[in-house]
Write a protein that holds these residues in place. Structure first.
Motif, PDB file in Angstrom:
ATOM      1  N   PHE A 161      58.433  59.852 -39.633  1.00 58.71           N
ATOM      2  CA  PHE A 161      57.612  60.364 -38.531  1.00 58.71           C
ATOM      3  C   PHE A 161      56.219  59.736 -38.553  1.00 58.71           C
ATOM      4  CE2 PHE A 161      60.685  63.722 -39.561  1.00 58.71           C
ATOM      5  CZ  PHE A 161      61.346  63.811 -38.341  1.00 58.71           C
ATOM      6  N   GLN A 162      55.669  59.538 -39.756  1.00 57.43           N
ATOM      7  CA  GLN A 162      54.375  58.870 -39.858  1.00 57.43           C
ATOM      8  C   GLN A 162      54.475  57.422 -39.396  1.00 57.43           C
ATOM      9  OE1 GLN A 162      50.581  59.337 -41.447  1.00 57.43           O
ATOM     10  NE2 GLN A 162      51.176  58.243 -39.598  1.00 57.43           N
ATOM     11  N   LEU A 163      55.503  56.726 -39.836  1.00 59.39           N
ATOM     12  CA  LEU A 163      55.668  55.328 -39.452  1.00 59.39           C
ATOM     13  C   LEU A 163      55.906  55.187 -37.952  1.00 59.39           C
ATOM     14  CD1 LEU A 163      57.899  54.110 -42.421  1.00 59.39           C
ATOM     15  CD2 LEU A 163      55.441  53.764 -42.117  1.00 59.39           C
ATOM     16  N   MET A 164      56.666  56.115 -37.375  1.00 62.81           N
ATOM     17  CA  MET A 164      56.908  56.071 -35.934  1.00 62.81           C
ATOM     18  C   MET A 164      55.647  56.377 -35.149  1.00 62.81           C
ATOM     19  SD  MET A 164      60.675  57.834 -35.625  1.00 62.81           S
ATOM     20  CE  MET A 164      60.945  57.409 -33.918  1.00 62.81           C
ATOM     21  N   LEU A 165      54.815  57.274 -35.672  1.00 69.38           N
ATOM     22  CA  LEU A 165      53.557  57.600 -34.993  1.00 69.38           C
ATOM     23  C   LEU A 165      52.618  56.400 -34.989  1.00 69.38           C
ATOM     24  CD1 LEU A 165      51.808  59.800 -33.645  1.00 69.38           C
ATOM     25  CD2 LEU A 165      50.946  60.364 -35.934  1.00 69.38           C
ATOM     26  N   MET A 166      52.469  55.750 -36.133  1.00 69.73           N
ATOM     27  CA  MET A 166      51.641  54.543 -36.184  1.00 69.73           C
ATOM     28  C   MET A 166      52.177  53.482 -35.235  1.00 69.73           C
ATOM     29  SD  MET A 166      50.967  54.169 -40.271  1.00 69.73           S
ATOM     30  CE  MET A 166      49.796  55.217 -41.152  1.00 69.73           C
ATOM     31  N   SER A 167      53.492  53.324 -35.221  1.00 70.89           N
ATOM     32  CA  SER A 167      54.103  52.303 -34.368  1.00 70.89           C
ATOM     33  C   SER A 167      53.952  52.635 -32.895  1.00 70.89           C
ATOM     34  CB  SER A 167      55.590  52.162 -34.726  1.00 70.89           C
ATOM     35  OG  SER A 167      55.756  51.736 -36.060  1.00 70.89           O
ATOM     36  N   TYR A 168      54.158  53.910 -32.542  1.00 71.72           N
ATOM     37  CA  TYR A 168      54.061  54.307 -31.141  1.00 71.72           C
ATOM     38  C   TYR A 168      52.695  53.978 -30.571  1.00 71.72           C
ATOM     39  CZ  TYR A 168      54.211  57.074 -26.891  1.00 71.72           C
ATOM     40  OH  TYR A 168      54.166  57.459 -25.574  1.00 71.72           O
ATOM     41  N   TYR A 169      51.633  54.238 -31.343  1.00 68.78           N
ATOM     42  CA  TYR A 169      50.281  53.961 -30.861  1.00 68.78           C
ATOM     43  C   TYR A 169      49.891  52.495 -31.019  1.00 68.78           C
ATOM     44  CZ  TYR A 169      49.395  58.761 -29.640  1.00 68.78           C
ATOM     45  OH  TYR A 169      49.452  59.980 -29.019  1.00 68.78           O
ATOM     46  N   SER A 170      50.845  51.666 -31.397  1.00 65.22           N
ATOM     47  CA  SER A 170      50.637  50.221 -31.316  1.00 65.22           C
ATOM     48  C   SER A 170      51.606  49.618 -30.301  1.00 65.22           C
ATOM     49  CB  SER A 170      50.850  49.556 -32.683  1.00 65.22           C
ATOM     50  OG  SER A 170      52.219  49.570 -33.030  1.00 65.22           O
ATOM     51  N   SER A 171      52.188  50.495 -29.449  1.00 63.42           N
ATOM     52  CA  SER A 171      53.158  50.071 -28.434  1.00 63.42           C
ATOM     53  C   SER A 171      54.313  49.298 -29.055  1.00 63.42           C
ATOM     54  CB  SER A 171      52.469  49.237 -27.342  1.00 63.42           C
ATOM     55  OG  SER A 171      51.469  50.001 -26.699  1.00 63.42           O
ATOM     56  N   THR A 172      54.787  49.839 -30.179  1.00 62.75           N
ATOM     57  CA  THR A 172      55.902  49.255 -30.919  1.00 62.75           C
ATOM     58  C   THR A 172      56.947  50.340 -31.139  1.00 62.75           C
ATOM     59  OG1 THR A 172      54.460  47.665 -32.050  1.00 62.75           O
ATOM     60  CG2 THR A 172      56.585  48.135 -33.077  1.00 62.75           C
ATOM     61  N   ILE A 173      58.208  50.033 -30.881  1.00 58.83           N
ATOM     62  CA  ILE A 173      59.269  51.025 -31.034  1.00 58.83           C
ATOM     63  C   ILE A 173      60.416  50.453 -31.857  1.00 58.83           C
ATOM     64  CG2 ILE A 173      58.899  52.496 -29.018  1.00 58.83           C
ATOM     65  CD1 ILE A 173      60.754  50.682 -27.422  1.00 58.83           C
ATOM     66  N   ALA A 174      60.999  51.314 -32.697  1.00 61.67           N
ATOM     67  CA  ALA A 174      62.224  50.944 -33.400  1.00 61.67           C
ATOM     68  C   ALA A 174      63.368  50.884 -32.403  1.00 61.67           C
ATOM     69  CB  ALA A 174      62.528  51.974 -34.488  1.00 61.67           C
ATOM     70  N   THR A 175      64.369  50.058 -32.712  1.00 60.79           N
ATOM     71  CA  THR A 175      65.469  49.881 -31.776  1.00 60.79           C
ATOM     72  C   THR A 175      66.775  49.671 -32.522  1.00 60.79           C
ATOM     73  OG1 THR A 175      66.325  48.455 -29.996  1.00 60.79           O
ATOM     74  CG2 THR A 175      64.965  47.404 -31.662  1.00 60.79           C
ATOM     75  N   PRO A 176      67.895  50.128 -31.960  1.00 61.91           N
ATOM     76  CA  PRO A 176      69.199  49.794 -32.527  1.00 61.91           C
ATOM     77  C   PRO A 176      69.501  48.322 -32.270  1.00 61.91           C
ATOM     78  CG  PRO A 176      69.482  50.983 -30.472  1.00 61.91           C
ATOM     79  CD  PRO A 176      68.009  51.006 -30.783  1.00 61.91           C
ATOM     80  N   PRO A 177      70.533  47.767 -32.907  1.00 66.65           N
ATOM     81  CA  PRO A 177      70.838  46.344 -32.733  1.00 66.65           C
ATOM     82  C   PRO A 177      71.480  46.002 -31.402  1.00 66.65           C
ATOM     83  CG  PRO A 177      72.427  47.365 -34.204  1.00 66.65           C
ATOM     84  CD  PRO A 177      71.366  48.393 -33.948  1.00 66.65           C
ATOM     85  N   PHE A 178      71.671  46.980 -30.541  1.00 66.06           N
ATOM     86  CA  PHE A 178      72.253  46.726 -29.222  1.00 66.06           C
ATOM     87  C   PHE A 178      71.239  47.111 -28.151  1.00 66.06           C
ATOM     88  CE2 PHE A 178      73.626  50.780 -30.992  1.00 66.06           C
ATOM     89  CZ  PHE A 178      73.162  51.685 -30.064  1.00 66.06           C
ATOM     90  N   TRP A 179      71.457  46.611 -26.937  1.00 69.15           N
ATOM     91  CA  TRP A 179      70.513  46.861 -25.852  1.00 69.15           C
ATOM     92  C   TRP A 179      70.503  48.335 -25.471  1.00 69.15           C
ATOM     93  CZ3 TRP A 179      70.733  48.892 -20.937  1.00 69.15           C
ATOM     94  CH2 TRP A 179      69.589  48.702 -20.148  1.00 69.15           C
ATOM     95  N   MET A 180      69.321  48.838 -25.221  1.00 73.25           N
ATOM     96  CA  MET A 180      69.134  50.192 -24.711  1.00 73.25           C
ATOM     97  C   MET A 180      67.883  50.176 -23.857  1.00 73.25           C
ATOM     98  SD  MET A 180      68.797  53.795 -26.832  1.00 73.25           S
ATOM     99  CE  MET A 180      70.494  53.662 -27.407  1.00 73.25           C
ATOM    100  N   PRO A 181      67.858  50.896 -22.732  1.00 71.07           N
ATOM    101  CA  PRO A 181      66.659  50.883 -21.883  1.00 71.07           C
ATOM    102  C   PRO A 181      65.407  51.258 -22.670  1.00 71.07           C
ATOM    103  CG  PRO A 181      68.478  51.968 -20.755  1.00 71.07           C
ATOM    104  CD  PRO A 181      68.933  51.739 -22.164  1.00 71.07           C
ATOM    105  N   ILE A 182      64.346  50.481 -22.468  1.00 68.21           N
ATOM    106  CA  ILE A 182      63.119  50.717 -23.229  1.00 68.21           C
ATOM    107  C   ILE A 182      62.551  52.100 -22.950  1.00 68.21           C
ATOM    108  CG2 ILE A 182      60.703  49.985 -23.444  1.00 68.21           C
ATOM    109  CD1 ILE A 182      61.582  47.143 -23.325  1.00 68.21           C
ATOM    110  N   TRP A 183      62.704  52.599 -21.723  1.00 67.29           N
ATOM    111  CA  TRP A 183      62.128  53.912 -21.405  1.00 67.29           C
ATOM    112  C   TRP A 183      62.781  55.010 -22.228  1.00 67.29           C
ATOM    113  CZ3 TRP A 183      64.814  58.073 -19.528  1.00 67.29           C
ATOM    114  CH2 TRP A 183      66.064  57.838 -18.955  1.00 67.29           C
ATOM    115  N   ILE A 184      64.076  54.844 -22.555  1.00 66.31           N
ATOM    116  CA  ILE A 184      64.741  55.828 -23.418  1.00 66.31           C
ATOM    117  C   ILE A 184      64.198  55.735 -24.835  1.00 66.31           C
ATOM    118  CG2 ILE A 184      66.937  56.470 -24.487  1.00 66.31           C
ATOM    119  CD1 ILE A 184      68.335  55.753 -21.917  1.00 66.31           C
ATOM    120  N   LEU A 185      64.062  54.517 -25.355  1.00 69.82           N
ATOM    121  CA  LEU A 185      63.527  54.334 -26.708  1.00 69.82           C
ATOM    122  C   LEU A 185      62.109  54.894 -26.818  1.00 69.82           C
ATOM    123  CD1 LEU A 185      64.736  50.664 -27.394  1.00 69.82           C
ATOM    124  CD2 LEU A 185      65.707  52.778 -28.320  1.00 69.82           C
ATOM    125  N   ILE A 186      61.287  54.622 -25.807  1.00 68.63           N
ATOM    126  CA  ILE A 186      59.911  55.119 -25.825  1.00 68.63           C
ATOM    127  C   ILE A 186      59.895  56.646 -25.782  1.00 68.63           C
ATOM    128  CG2 ILE A 186      57.754  55.230 -24.519  1.00 68.63           C
ATOM    129  CD1 ILE A 186      58.244  52.348 -23.645  1.00 68.63           C
TER     130      ILE A 186
END
Length: 225
Positions: A161-186
Motif C-alpha cells: 500500500f505504501q509503494l502503491m501510494l508513492m507510485s500513484y502520486y508519481s502517475s505510475t501504476i502497477a500492471t498485469p502482463p496483459f492489456w487492461m484499460p488504464i482507467w481501470i488500473l488507475i
C-alpha cells in the motif's frame, strides 16, 4: 507519525534515514546505486549502477515490476553493460551502441540487468515532460528507494500500500502482463493507495527525510489527483 494500531496493522520503519541532501543513495540489499544529476540543458536524470556481483542483479530482479507511466515518456541510455527492457510483450536488449531507448506513456514495461552482461550495468534514466505535479521524478525515486532500504535495515517487508501510494502520486501504476484499460488500473490503484494506504493505514506519498525540499509540496498533498 503512524498510530500504534496502524503500526501493528502494517509495520513500517520506526526511523527514516535522512537522505534528502545526498547526491547518491543505495538501494535495498545494495543491488544498485542511484546518482541524481542535472544535465547542461537543465533536465534531471538518474544514473543507476546495478552491481553484477550481486546475486539479485544476476537473477534479473534488481529492476521494478511491470508498470506504466500514464503522463510521461521514459528514456533509458546505457553507458555500460547490457539492459533488458520488457516493452509491452516485446523484450528489448540494449547496450551503449543502441543509443536512447524510448518508452511512450501507457506502455507496460520493466527493466533489469540482462543475463548476457558481464559487467556492472550503468545507465541514465529520465522522464519527460519534466516539472509536472505528481509525476515520475527524482523525488519519487528518493522516496521509493529510501523507504525500501529502511525496511530492509529493520527487517520489514515493504508495504504494497505504501509503494502503491508513492507510485500513484508519481502517475505510475502497477500492471498485469496483459492489456487492461488504464482507467481501470488507475481506479483500482487509487482505492488501494489512497483509501487504504493513506486514509486507513496513515502512509504518506512523500517523506521529508527522503524528499528533495524544492519539490516536496505537491507530493505531500493527498488531494492533488
Amino acid at each position: 507519525m503512524a498510530r500504534d494500531w496502524q503500526q501493528w496493522l502494517s509495520p513500517r520503519p520506526r526511523r527514516r534515514t535522512a537522505t534528502a541532501s545526498e547526491p547518491r543513495i543505495l538501494a535495498a540489499y545494495d543491488v544498485a546505486l542511484f546518482e541524481f544529476l542535472k544535465e547542461e540543458d537543465g533536465r534531471w536524470v538518474v544514473r543507476e549502477t546495478h552491481y553484477i556481483d550481486n546475486e539479485i542483479v544476476r537473477g534479473g530482479l534488481s529492476g521494478p515490476l511491470l508498470h506504466i507511466h500514464w503522463l510521461q515518456t521514459e528514456y533509458f541510455q546505457v553507458e555500460q553493460g547490457v539492459i533488458g527492457i520488457m516493452k509491452n510483450e516485446k523484450e528489448v536488449v540494449a547496450t551503449q551502441e543502441d543509443g536512447i531507448v524510448k518508452i511512450p506513456p501507457g506502455t507496460r514495461h520493466r527493466f533489469w540487468a540482462h543475463s548476457s552482461g558481464t559487467e556492472d550495468l550503468i545507465f541514465k534514466v529520465w522522464a519527460e515532460p519534466q516539472g509536472l505535479n505528481n509525476s515520475f521524478d527524482e523525488n519519487f525515486l528518493r522516496n521509493f528507494v529510501g523507504y525500501q532500504r529502511d525496511c530492509q535495515k529493520e527487517n520489514i517487508t515493504p508495504s504494497v500500500f505504501q509503494l502503491m501510494l508513492m507510485s500513484y502520486y508519481s502517475s505510475t501504476i502497477a500492471t498485469p502482463p496483459f492489456w487492461m484499460p488504464i482507467w481501470i488500473l488507475i481506479s483500482v490503484q487509487y482505492v488501494l493507495a489512497v483509501w487504504v494506504g493513506a486514509y486507513v493505514l496513515g502512509y504518506e506519498a512523500s517523506y521529508p527525510e527522503y524528499n528533495s525540499a524544492e519539490k516536496s509540496q505537491s507530493r505531500n498533498s493527498k488531494k492533488s489527483i
